[in-house]
Each structure stands twice: as structure tokens, then as C-alpha cells.
Design an enzyme around this catalytic site. Structure first.
Site, PDB file in Angstrom:
ATOM      1  N   TYR A  37       0.807  -1.220   0.000  1.00  0.00           N
ATOM      2  CA  TYR A  37       0.000   0.000   0.000  1.00  0.00           C
ATOM      3  C   TYR A  37       0.844   1.276   0.000  1.00  0.00           C
ATOM      4  O   TYR A  37       0.300   2.373  -0.103  1.00  0.00           O
ATOM      5  CB  TYR A  37      -0.951   0.010   1.192  1.00  0.00           C
TER       6      TYR A  37
ATOM      7  N   HIS B 142      -4.513   6.064  -1.424  1.00  0.00           N
ATOM      8  CA  HIS B 142      -5.184   5.925  -0.130  1.00  0.00           C
ATOM      9  C   HIS B 142      -4.241   6.185   1.043  1.00  0.00           C
ATOM     10  O   HIS B 142      -4.695   6.357   2.168  1.00  0.00           O
ATOM     11  CB  HIS B 142      -5.761   4.509  -0.018  1.00  0.00           C
TER      12      HIS B 142
ATOM     13  N   TYR C  44      -6.073  -1.005   9.206  1.00  0.00           N
ATOM     14  CA  TYR C  44      -6.582  -0.859   7.839  1.00  0.00           C
ATOM     15  C   TYR C  44      -7.621   0.250   7.849  1.00  0.00           C
ATOM     16  O   TYR C  44      -8.277   0.523   8.850  1.00  0.00           O
ATOM     17  CB  TYR C  44      -7.121  -2.166   7.237  1.00  0.00           C
TER      18      TYR C  44
ATOM     19  N   ASN D 238     -10.648   1.048   6.834  1.00  0.00           N
ATOM     20  CA  ASN D 238     -12.065   1.019   7.203  1.00  0.00           C
ATOM     21  C   ASN D 238     -12.312   0.862   8.694  1.00  0.00           C
ATOM     22  O   ASN D 238     -13.444   1.001   9.142  1.00  0.00           O
ATOM     23  CB  ASN D 238     -12.783  -0.083   6.427  1.00  0.00           C
TER      24      ASN D 238
ATOM     25  N   ASN E  14     -14.482   5.938   3.857  1.00  0.00           N
ATOM     26  CA  ASN E  14     -14.748   4.919   4.887  1.00  0.00           C
ATOM     27  C   ASN E  14     -13.883   5.073   6.134  1.00  0.00           C
ATOM     28  O   ASN E  14     -14.334   4.779   7.239  1.00  0.00           O
ATOM     29  CB  ASN E  14     -14.590   3.522   4.302  1.00  0.00           C
TER      30      ASN E  14
END
Length: 186
Positions: A14, A19, A64, A66, A112
Site C-alpha cells: 500500500y 489511499h 486498515y 475502514n 470509509n
């Protein structure tokens, strides 16, 4: 005391994705202010130090995206920090790469990670800095877009924006949010 939370996802796959711009700003603040962010506490990587005369905690939730609110809630309860002193940095598809937007409070919109934070804290009156990552192309899946890396031509404006966001946070801490908004929004 200020708690500065950069949103992102843990793990090498990631790194440098759209993000993870919140993590990227935390890395810049860490470097510029000699604050090591490597202690694991409250479901996050954290670092404690000072920006100007203020004690700060830099936070990269490891839950993470969310579930970011779980980590932020733990920190909020533990440090008993004022909501106005929690600053959250995250990606925004409604802003083009190269743009930032500072707000004193507001809804989660479609993000989110922010939904999770507001749901867990049960309030939304904390400052946030949204970093533009642009919109996906027509027909492109949103999840795969925000987890994608930036295009070559976006890297330079992105790096300038990440550094501006870090400066905006330092300005919030040293000069107040209104002055920072006047200086960095637009």
C-alpha cells in the site's frame, strides 16, 4: 497536546498509493520535527514529540483504513485530548492532485476511514486536511483506483502538496486553524 492522525493502510503493497497520503504526511512531519513513529500502541504506529511549544502524537493506524476509528477512539480515551486538537489527514477523490482542503469539522463524505472515526468517536468537530488524489476514470473501480500508485506526471505536484499539508498542520499548531485555513486553502 495535539493528536495528528494520518490515514492509510499498513503494509508494503500500500506504500505510495492514493489511499496512503495520510501516512505520507505523517512521515514528513516525523522527519521535519525529529519524531520517530515506531512505537506500537493503540492499534497504531505512534511517535511522541513536539511541534513548536506543543506536545504532539503522530499516529498511523494499523487497523486498515475502514477500521481507523478503533485506533483513534483508543487514543482519544487514553490521552483525553480535546476534539479540536485531533487533526486527521486523508485522501479525497473530489479534489485534484495538487490541492488540499482544511476544515474545522464536517461529515465523512464517502470516505470509509473517516466514517469509521466519526462512528467510533460519536462526534465530527475535529479538524481535517483532505489531500486531493483525483477521481478514477470513467468505469474504473473506486477501490482499485484509491489503492493504485500515482501516475508519473502526478508525483511532483503530489510531493509539493504533501509538504504543504505538513506545513499547514504545523501552522494549525503554532498559529491556529483559522490562520492555517486562510493560508493553505484555495
Amino acid at each position: 497536546m495535539y493528536v495528528i492522525v494520518g490515514l492509510g493502510n499498513p503494509g508494503r503493497q500500500y506504500e505510495n498509493t492514493r489511499h496512503n497520503v495520510g501516512f505520507d504526511v505523517i512521515d514528513i512531519l516525523s522527519k521535519n520535527n525529529n519524531i520517530e513513529v515506531k512505537k506500537i500502541k493503540h492499534k497504531a504506529l505512534i511517535g511522541e514529540g513536539r511541534i513548536g511549544n506543543e506536545k504532539v502524537i503522530l499516529v498511523k493506524p494499523q487497523t486498515y483504513m475502514n477500521l481507523s476509528g478503533q485506533s483513534v477512539l483508543d487514543i482519544y480515551k487514553y490521552y483525553k485530548v480535546n476534539p479540536e486538537n485531533i487533526i486527521v489527514i486523508y485522501d479525497d477523490i473530489d479534489l485534484n492532485v495538487g490541492r488540499i482542503r482544511i476544515r474545522k469539522k464536517g461529515s465523512a463524505g464517502t470516505h470509509n476511514g473517516m466514517r469509521s472515526i466519526i462512528y467510533n468517536l460519536q462526534f465530527d468537530n475535529f479538524p481535517r486536511i483532505r489531500i486531493g488524489v483525483s477521481k478514477p476514470e470513467k468505469g474504473q473501480d473506486l477501490a482499485s483506483f484509491v489503492l493504485s500508485k500515482f501516475k508519473k506526471e502526478e508525483i511532483e505536484p503530489l510531493n509539493e502538496t504533501l509538504n504543504r499539508a505538513a506545513s499547514a498542520i504545523e501552522a494549525i499548531i503554532k498559529e491556529g486553524i483559522d490562520l492555517s485555513m486562510n493560508k493553505y486553502n484555495g
